[in-house]
Design an enzyme around this catalytic site. Structure first.
Site, short mmCIF file in Angstrom:
data_model
loop_
_atom_site.label_atom_id
_atom_site.label_comp_id
_atom_site.label_asym_id
_atom_site.label_seq_id
_atom_site.Cartn_x
_atom_site.Cartn_y
_atom_site.Cartn_z
N CYS A 109 54.12 41.11 116.88
CA CYS A 109 55.21 40.60 116.17
C CYS A 109 56.36 41.57 115.55
CB CYS A 109 54.68 40.09 114.89
SG CYS A 109 53.92 41.06 113.63
N GLU B 201 44.97 43.88 103.55
CA GLU B 201 46.21 43.06 102.77
C GLU B 201 45.69 42.73 101.61
OE1 GLU B 201 48.89 39.46 104.01
OE2 GLU B 201 48.16 40.49 105.78
N SER C 28 42.46 39.84 111.70
CA SER C 28 42.29 38.48 111.29
C SER C 28 43.09 37.34 111.95
CB SER C 28 42.85 38.34 109.64
OG SER C 28 42.47 37.05 109.02
N ASN C 29 44.35 37.87 112.22
CA ASN C 29 45.22 36.85 112.78
C ASN C 29 44.69 36.30 114.13
OD1 ASN C 29 47.24 37.72 115.16
ND2 ASN C 29 46.84 39.49 113.69
#
Length: 462
Positions: A118, A239, A376-377
């Protein structure tokens, strides 16, 4: 699993001994001792700052100090060219040029419409590359993995970017010297870590994703309005640790089940009866709440925030659940006095999940999900495939495939599985996607392993 950050109580200070760059009209107010929560449990990562300390003002002033950089050093084109050589893929390029589909022999591969690196990840890695270019001789540290991808992290190790060492789960910042450079990863860093680095007067290179910073701004708004932040995330994830450090009062819920428990407690057990006593509540969330958290007093006014990599639909459902709960508790006409919500769902996370939901509707024999096992994503992409009952294999690199027709992969909930003859004989169609921290080159390497297995099969049948 996510890296667990252990933070301990630091000595009380009546001031922060700020350099001139952080002093002045907007200086930090901190009259009472600064402390952070610490537990003997190695998974404890909760962070909180007591007293009148203003994390927002501190961060504002830090970002304007001479020892801070978050925009790179003027080598963007050069470093992007290097990254393209290291991380791009001819196979991926060919698929994109042919409607996200590629056929090799008797293997057809369908690529998700949105996948891989990303913008925030690419930016973080690129700035880290620039840092090494700008500081060729200096010692460079990083507070955590820059992203959750072993290939990229290994590359930074080769560039002599070193992780802050851990001892008994605690980061040893005493190894960092004044002339060193310290990179903050894409996930960000906790306020306490920023304070420590500021005190050391080191060069800080901040690669925090702007979407993460957006969540920090949200929890700061909660704090300003005396709302408790309900953070949808994993309490030990880097995060979420950072986000919690910017919050006032907070509780972290991992999923809808935990959110239901919290809402049931708010309604006195009248939602689904899953909650019980205050003591049981605090035991259940002992590593996921702010210090001194009192569910009887701290769940009267709440706001929603999230770890940007969580499942989009679940974050939205949790927000709706909490809103309905507050309406039921305090009346529809009073809900705005007890509930606030801002959209903090990352665009890139949402796009990759939406593309995965579309891909699982395609006719495929199996799914390959490529990304770091602590990502996690990526775990949520695997979760979508499992939800639809499609045989799905989550691997972090091509090394998980072989020898022969064998694979080692992870399931969404973290179980490591080894399987023989995972690729069926004959013509097959494979769906493939990758997490937001995964370079295209890693996906290509995985597909090459698949092609090699099917080629060997064809030779044996010839």
């Amino acid at each position: 699993m996510a890296i667990s950050i252990q933070l301990c109580r630091i000595p009380a200070r009546s001031d922060l001994s700020l350099p001139e760059s952080l002093a002045g009209p907007g200086a930090i107010r901190c009259r009472r001792p600064l402390s952070v929560r610490c537990s003997g449990d190695p998974s404890s990562s909760s962070v909180a700052v007591d007293g009148d300390f203003d994390a927002k003002v501190f961060r504002h002033n830090l970002t304007r100090s001479k020892n801070y950089n978050r925009k790179g050093f003027g080598y963007k084109d050069e470093t992007l060219q290097l990254m393209n050589r290291e991380y791009t893929s001819d196979i991926i390029k060919t698929m994109k040029e042919n409607g996200n589909q590629y056929t090799w022999g008797n293997v057809t591969v369908k690529l998700a419409e949105a996948y891989g690196f990303c913008w925030g990840v690419e930016r973080a890695v690129q700035i880290a590359y620039e840092a090494r270019k700008q500081f060729p001789e200096e010692k460079i540290w990083i507070t955590n993995e820059i992203i959750h991808n072993p290939t990229v992290n290994k590359r930074l190790e080769e560039m002599e970017v070193e992780n802050i060492p851990l001892e008994e789960g605690k980061k040893k910042f005493d190894v960092v010297n004044k002339d060193d450079v310290v990179i903050l990863p894409a996930f960000g860093a906790a306020v306490e870590e920023m304070l420590t680095l500021n005190d050391k007067n080191v060069q800080i290179v901040d690669t925090t994703c702007p979407w993460v910073s957006k969540v920090w701004n949200t929890v700061e708004k909660h704090k300003k309005g005396d709302y408790t932040s309900i953070i949808h995330g994993k309490y030990a994830h880097e995060e979420t640790v950072a986000t919690a450090s910017f919050a006032g009062k907070y509780i972290i819920v991992k999923n809808m089940k935990e959110a239901m428990y919290v809402c049931d407690y708010i309604l006195g057990g009248e939602l689904d009866g899953s909650s019980s006593t205050k003591e049981a509540f605090l035991e259940k969330f002992k590593y996921a709440v702010s210090p001194g958290f009192d569910p009887d007093n701290d769940l009267i006014k709440v706001g929603i925030a999230n770890q940007t990599t969580m499942l989009k639909g679940e974050t939205e459902e949790i927000g709706k659940l909490v809103e309905r709960t507050m309406m039921r508790k305090y009346g529809v006409e009073n809900v705005n006095q007890h509930f606030i919500s801002f959209n903090t769902i990352c665009d890139a996370t949402q796009e990759r999940q939406d593309a995965m939901y579309k891909l699982v509707e395609e006719k495929v024999d199996l799914m390959l999900v490529v990304g770091g096992w602590n990502s996690s994503n990526t775990s949520h992409l695997q979760e979508i495939a499992e939800e639809y009952g499609i045989p799905s294999y989550w691997v972090d690199s091509e090394k998980r495939i072989g020898p022969g027709n064998r694979i080692a992969y992870k399931l969404n909930h973290g179980e490591l599985v080894e399987k023989e003859n995972w690729l069926p004989e004959g013509p097959i169609t494979i769906g493939i996607t990758s997490g937001a921290s995964t370079p295209d080159k890693v996906v290509e390497d995985v597909l090459v392993k698949v092609f090699d297995i099917k080629r060997e099969e064809a030779l044996q049948l010839a």
